[in-house]
Design a protein around this motif. Structure first.
Motif, PDB file in Angstrom:
ATOM      1  N   LEU A   1      14.847   9.563   9.161  1.00 34.47           N
ATOM      2  CA  LEU A   1      13.899  10.225   8.816  1.00 34.47           C
ATOM      3  C   LEU A   1      14.233  11.470   7.616  1.00 34.47           C
ATOM      4  O   LEU A   1      13.479  12.095   6.877  1.00 34.47           O
ATOM      5  CB  LEU A   1      12.966  10.850   9.870  1.00 34.47           C
ATOM      6  N   THR A   2      15.446  11.924   8.145  1.00 32.49           N
ATOM      7  CA  THR A   2      15.905  13.212   7.520  1.00 32.49           C
ATOM      8  C   THR A   2      16.086  12.669   5.934  1.00 32.49           C
ATOM      9  O   THR A   2      15.990  13.760   5.074  1.00 32.49           O
ATOM     10  CB  THR A   2      17.198  13.714   8.180  1.00 32.49           C
ATOM     11  N   LEU A   3      16.796  11.468   5.813  1.00 30.49           N
ATOM     12  CA  LEU A   3      17.099  10.990   4.439  1.00 30.49           C
ATOM     13  C   LEU A   3      15.935  10.894   3.786  1.00 30.49           C
ATOM     14  O   LEU A   3      15.947  11.411   2.513  1.00 30.49           O
ATOM     15  CB  LEU A   3      17.734   9.925   4.518  1.00 30.49           C
ATOM     16  N   GLY A   4      14.604  10.631   4.280  1.00 26.05           N
ATOM     17  CA  GLY A   4      13.510  10.580   3.459  1.00 26.05           C
ATOM     18  C   GLY A   4      12.335  11.612   3.380  1.00 26.05           C
ATOM     19  O   GLY A   4      11.783  11.693   2.236  1.00 26.05           O
TER      20      GLY A   4
ATOM     21  N   ASP B   1       6.559   7.482  -3.064  1.00 27.65           N
ATOM     22  CA  ASP B   1       7.874   7.011  -3.574  1.00 27.65           C
ATOM     23  C   ASP B   1       8.611   6.419  -2.689  1.00 27.65           C
ATOM     24  O   ASP B   1       8.417   6.360  -1.200  1.00 27.65           O
ATOM     25  CB  ASP B   1       8.660   8.206  -3.936  1.00 27.65           C
ATOM     26  N   LEU B   2       9.677   5.235  -3.211  1.00 28.91           N
ATOM     27  CA  LEU B   2      10.503   4.745  -2.117  1.00 28.91           C
ATOM     28  C   LEU B   2      11.187   5.625  -0.971  1.00 28.91           C
ATOM     29  O   LEU B   2      11.291   5.406   0.156  1.00 28.91           O
ATOM     30  CB  LEU B   2      11.480   3.830  -2.940  1.00 28.91           C
ATOM     31  N   GLY B   3      11.626   6.608  -1.686  1.00 30.28           N
ATOM     32  CA  GLY B   3      12.320   7.754  -0.888  1.00 30.28           C
ATOM     33  C   GLY B   3      11.875   8.314   0.068  1.00 30.28           C
ATOM     34  O   GLY B   3      12.271   8.648   1.053  1.00 30.28           O
ATOM     35  N   LEU B   4      10.234   8.270   0.004  1.00 31.41           N
ATOM     36  CA  LEU B   4       9.489   8.819   1.081  1.00 31.41           C
ATOM     37  C   LEU B   4       8.868   7.618   2.214  1.00 31.41           C
ATOM     38  O   LEU B   4       9.120   7.683   3.447  1.00 31.41           O
ATOM     39  CB  LEU B   4       8.110   9.544   0.611  1.00 31.41           C
ATOM     40  N   THR B   5       8.275   6.610   1.765  1.00 33.73           N
ATOM     41  CA  THR B   5       7.915   5.609   2.237  1.00 33.73           C
ATOM     42  C   THR B   5       8.811   4.788   3.097  1.00 33.73           C
ATOM     43  O   THR B   5       8.572   4.335   4.362  1.00 33.73           O
ATOM     44  CB  THR B   5       7.039   4.864   1.483  1.00 33.73           C
ATOM     45  N   TYR B   6       9.800   4.152   2.468  1.00 33.18           N
ATOM     46  CA  TYR B   6      10.676   3.457   3.176  1.00 33.18           C
ATOM     47  C   TYR B   6      11.389   3.981   4.475  1.00 33.18           C
ATOM     48  O   TYR B   6      11.474   3.321   5.266  1.00 33.18           O
ATOM     49  CB  TYR B   6      11.933   3.205   2.166  1.00 33.18           C
ATOM     50  N   PRO B   7      12.035   5.141   4.438  1.00 29.89           N
ATOM     51  CA  PRO B   7      12.339   6.059   5.558  1.00 29.89           C
ATOM     52  C   PRO B   7      11.408   5.907   6.600  1.00 29.89           C
ATOM     53  O   PRO B   7      11.752   5.780   7.929  1.00 29.89           O
ATOM     54  CB  PRO B   7      12.995   7.372   4.950  1.00 29.89           C
TER      55      PRO B   7
ATOM     56  N   GLY C   1       0.349   7.314   5.620  1.00 30.36           N
ATOM     57  CA  GLY C   1      -0.628   6.774   6.478  1.00 30.36           C
ATOM     58  C   GLY C   1      -0.171   5.289   6.304  1.00 30.36           C
ATOM     59  O   GLY C   1       0.005   4.566   7.603  1.00 30.36           O
ATOM     60  N   PHE C   2       0.026   4.499   5.111  1.00 28.00           N
ATOM     61  CA  PHE C   2       0.444   3.353   5.325  1.00 28.00           C
ATOM     62  C   PHE C   2       1.772   2.977   5.558  1.00 28.00           C
ATOM     63  O   PHE C   2       2.164   1.931   6.522  1.00 28.00           O
ATOM     64  CB  PHE C   2       0.371   2.759   3.660  1.00 28.00           C
TER      65      PHE C   2
ATOM     66  N   GLY D   1       0.745  -1.280  -0.006  1.00 28.62           N
ATOM     67  CA  GLY D   1       0.060  -0.070  -0.144  1.00 28.62           C
ATOM     68  C   GLY D   1       0.986   1.251  -0.075  1.00 28.62           C
ATOM     69  O   GLY D   1       0.663   2.261  -0.808  1.00 28.62           O
ATOM     70  N   ALA D   2       1.904   1.278   0.763  1.00 30.64           N
ATOM     71  CA  ALA D   2       2.875   2.471   0.772  1.00 30.64           C
ATOM     72  C   ALA D   2       3.463   2.548  -0.610  1.00 30.64           C
ATOM     73  O   ALA D   2       3.591   3.763  -1.032  1.00 30.64           O
ATOM     74  CB  ALA D   2       3.914   2.002   1.760  1.00 30.64           C
TER      75      ALA D   2
END
Length: 281
Positions: free
Chosen positions: A130-133, A86-92, A146-147, A80-81
Motif C-alpha cells: 500500500l505504501t508503494l501505491g 493509474d496502475l500505480g494507484l489501483t494495482y497496489p 472503489g473498483f 474498471g479500476a
C-alpha cells in the motif's frame, strides 16, 4: 505445511510474472478488450496441457465452477479500476488489501492459524504494498479506489476458493489447467459482444502475439501460487504473491526511468521485512 526458501523463491518469481502481464494490460489502448484477448489466449494455450494431464477429480469441480464465476467479477472490477485510475494507484490497492482479507478468512474456511510472526509478515507485506501505491492524490480518483477495493474482496474470495479446490484436487497442474481452459471464454464473449466483431477481431489479431506471452505469464504466476498453496498456508502464499507490486515498481524504475523516492524505499523495505517475517514465522 511450511514455507521453505525454495518455495519463497518460486512464489516471488510468480509475482514477477503477475506484475508483467498487468503492466501489459495497463499499457493497452482498450483495457477490457486486452484482458479478454489475454485470457482467451490462455484458454487456447491450456488445451494441450489438459489433454496431457487430464481433468481434475469430481470433488474439485464445485470449486472450479465457483472460481470461474468469481473471476468474471474480477475481470470487470480490474478493467474498471484501470479505466479510472493509474496502475500505480489501483494495482497496489487491489493486491495490498487482499492478503489481509485472505488471512482473516483462512482460519475459518481452511482451518489455518498463523503464528504472531507470520501475522506480522502478512501485515508488513500488505502495508509495504500500500505504501508503494498510495499517495496524497489517491482520493482524487474515488471511482478507481472503489473498483480496486471491490476487486480486493473478489481476489480474496477466489484465492480461498482455489486454495480449497487445489487441495481437493490433489493435482495443482490439473486444477490450474482446467481453470485456464474454461476461464477465458465468459468474459471474452461479453466484451466481444459489446465491442462488435469489426472492432474485436482486428484488435485480437493485432494483439495476439503479445497476449500469448501475457497469458503464459498469467498461467505461470497462478500455477505457481496454487502449487505453493498445497505446501504452505494459503494466507502466507497470498501475501508473498502480492510482492508483485514491488516488482512492478522496480520495473518502472529500470525500464520507465521512474524515480525511486523515499516512499518507494520505505515500501520496499517494509515488504522485504514482511517476507522475512513470513519465512521465519
Amino acid at each position: 505445511m511450511t514455507l521453505t526458501w525454495p518455495l519463497v523463491g518460486a512464489v516471488l518469481f510468480g509475482a514477477f510474472l503477475h506484475a508483467s502481464w498487468n503492466a501489459l494490460v495497463k499499457s493497452s489502448s482498450d483495457k477490457a478488450l486486452d484482458t479478454a484477448v489475454i485470457h482467451l489466449a490462455g484458454s487456447v494455450l491450456a488445451i494441450p496441457l489438459v489433454i496431457v494431464v487430464g481433468w481434475p477429480p469430481a470433488q474439485a469441480w464445485p470449486y472450479v465452477i465457483a472460481s470461474l464465476t468469481i473471476h468474471i467479477a474480477y475481470y470487470i472490477a480490474l478493467t474498471g479500476a484501470y479505466n479510472h485510475g493509474d496502475l500505480g494507484l489501483t494495482y497496489p490497492l487491489m493486491r495490498g488489501t487482499a492478503p489481509l482479507l485472505v488471512a482473516l478468512s483462512a482460519s475459518v474456511t481452511l482451518g489455518e492459524t498463523l503464528s504472531p510472526l507470520a501475522w506480522a509478515g502478512v501485515i508488513g507485506v500488505s502495508c509495504g504494498v500500500l505504501t508503494l501505491g498510495l499517495s496524497r492524490h489517491a482520493l482524487d480518483s474515488p471511482r478507481a479506489v472503489g473498483f480496486a477495493l471491490a476487486n480486493a474482496v473478489v481476489i480474496a474470495l477466489y484465492t480461498v476458493v482455489d486454495g480449497l479446490g487445489v487441495r481437493a484436487s490433489g493435482h495443482a497442474l490439473q486444477y490450474v489447467a482446467t481453470l485456464f481452459v474454461l476461464d477465458g471464454w465468459p468474459f471474452a464473449i461479453l466484451v466481444f459482444m459489446r465491442r462488435g466483431p469489426r472492432v474485436a477481431i482486428p484488435y485480437a489479431k493485432a494483439r495476439w502475439p503479445v497476449a500469448s506471452m501475457a497469458a503464459l505469464a498469467s498461467f505461470g504466476s497462478y500455477g505457481i501460487a496454487l502449487w505453493a498453496m498445497t505446501r504452505a498456508p494459503v494466507a502466507t502464499i497470498a501475501a508473498l504473491r502480492e510482492t508483485s507490486v514491488l516488482f512492478a515498481a522496480l520495473l518502472g524504475v529500470v525500464f520507465l526511468k521512474e524515480a525511486f523516492n523515499v516512499r518507494r524505499a520505505i515500501g520496499t523495505a517494509t515488504i522485504v521485512a514482511g517476507v522475512m517475517a513470513l519465512r521465519m514465522g
